[in-house]
Design an enzyme around this catalytic site. Sequence first.
Site, short mmCIF file in Angstrom:
data_model
loop_
_atom_site.label_atom_id
_atom_site.label_comp_id
_atom_site.label_asym_id
_atom_site.label_seq_id
_atom_site.Cartn_x
_atom_site.Cartn_y
_atom_site.Cartn_z
CE LYS A 147 -4.33 -2.00 1.68
NZ LYS A 147 -3.78 -3.74 1.88
C1 LIG Z 1 -4.27 -4.57 0.77
C2 LIG Z 1 -3.56 -6.35 0.91
C3 LIG Z 1 -3.72 -6.81 -0.14
C4 LIG Z 1 -5.09 -6.71 -1.18
O1 LIG Z 1 -5.23 -5.71 -1.79
P1 LIG Z 1 -6.66 -5.47 -2.94
O2 LIG Z 1 -5.91 -3.93 -3.54
O3 LIG Z 1 -7.22 -4.78 -1.45
O4 LIG Z 1 -7.40 -5.99 -2.81
C5 LIG Z 1 -2.75 -7.85 -0.27
N1 LIG Z 1 -1.90 -8.18 0.77
C6 LIG Z 1 -1.26 -6.99 2.20
C7 LIG Z 1 -0.30 -7.61 2.20
C8 LIG Z 1 -2.84 -6.10 1.12
O5 LIG Z 1 -1.93 -5.10 2.30
#
Ligand SMILES: *Cc1c(COP(=O)(O)O)cnc(C)c1O
Length: 462
Positions: free
Chosen positions: A111
Amino acid sequence: MHYISTRGFGPVNFETTVLDGLAPDGGLYVPTSYPKLSREELDELSFLSYEDMADKIMSPFIGDSIPSDVLSNIIKTAYSKFNDIEVTPVVQYEENLWLMELFHGPTFAFKDVAMQFLGPVLEYTLGQKGQTATVIGATSGDTGPAAIEGLKNSENINVFMLYPHNRTSAIQRMQMTTSGGQNIFPIAVEGTFDDCQDIVKELFSDLAFKEQVNATSVNSISWARLLPQMVYYFFAWSRIRDMITGKDLTFSVPTGNFGDAFAGYLAMQCGLPIQSILVATNSNDILDRFFKDNDYSVQKVVPTRSPSMDIQVASNFERLLFDIYGRDADVLKHNMQEFKNNKNLPQVNALQLDEVRSIFTSHKVSEVETLKMMSESDFTHNIVIDPHTAVGLAAAKAHPELKPCVSLATAHPLKFPSALKEATAKELLFDDDLDKMMKSEEKFDILPPETDTIRQYILDNI
Ligand SMILES: *Cc1c(COP(=O)(O)O)cnc(C)c1O
């Protein structure tokens, strides 16, 4: 480049998508068209750094909303905070299978790739308008730290991040409470993550309050969060294209809100030669049921070892649906209403299903398989992975026919120490930065799960 809402509103420019987040009609912003890279442009990507590639891929989507020198600066600053020179390095796992490490940012989860960009973009855009804003969010773990890192010290933004008291991991909490940003207000709510989310929803539906504080959110429906995620799909391809001559790549994507997987779809629409996007889910399998059985019905969220994917309603899915329905906002609106009423989306027709299946494959990974993947990776490859990454990798291994494949490594294993210990009996040592963080003084307030109390707290602190 212009944007329209999946429910009909628009067109608007990039700047408006940044300030709005969600479109005023409740829909999600999507570009009116997908600019395609030519074969020559694709070939030239191999010579570009991550930052220059980000500039090249994102510029057409931003247009006049941000001057090009400002944009370049935002990108350079954002990705200088990653601890790998390649930003999202691609490492070979075994023959025809690679891991792309998306966790080299300040909070060790993918993120950061989006939030390090979105923070300064929001700050710049508000500055141009002479506005200030209040970011209000709820987090169960990864979004909060990444948002705080991306927004700390922004001059025109205050951040109130709600998380369930004593229910996040220590690292996740410390990443929020030790930022040192004067504009950052972590709130430990004496309740569950659902309580936090309900409070945020209530605050946003209080229109007078929303206007008074210029409330905005940085959750994954914001277009400016999706855009930077497109870049690493191009990046991965550019770095391994010589090893996969003539073959198209598959990307295996550990999926929750469908933001990351949708970014892969965008890359494909913009000309990246992708064979398939493999949507990897944990036991919360609404997307797997859709792609396999045309069944998009809501079931109860079950807690797993990959908590950032414990989601039933994948908010970005509406963007794909819009394309599936031939970009017909009326059909979309109607079917989303049905979905809201019945907790079940009307089935798509056979032609539409064939079309999405020509792009997406899906695979569900159980808890046992997740742990097995973590331990296998450690024992046979000496590569320690986190549970989210394990879901993606297990899906990739289950579909050898889709190779060559890049599996997205979305979090650093350090972030999920208990799953790691369970799977491998290992405990990773903190590096110096993390060690220092864990000893820093925390700043946060503990509040009861009451909307009125939290509303007043926000008003008192802005
Ligand atoms: C948010 C997240 C996901 C999922 O991603 P999306 O874009 O919501 O599908 C997968 N792995 C981690 C570690 C995350 O923080």
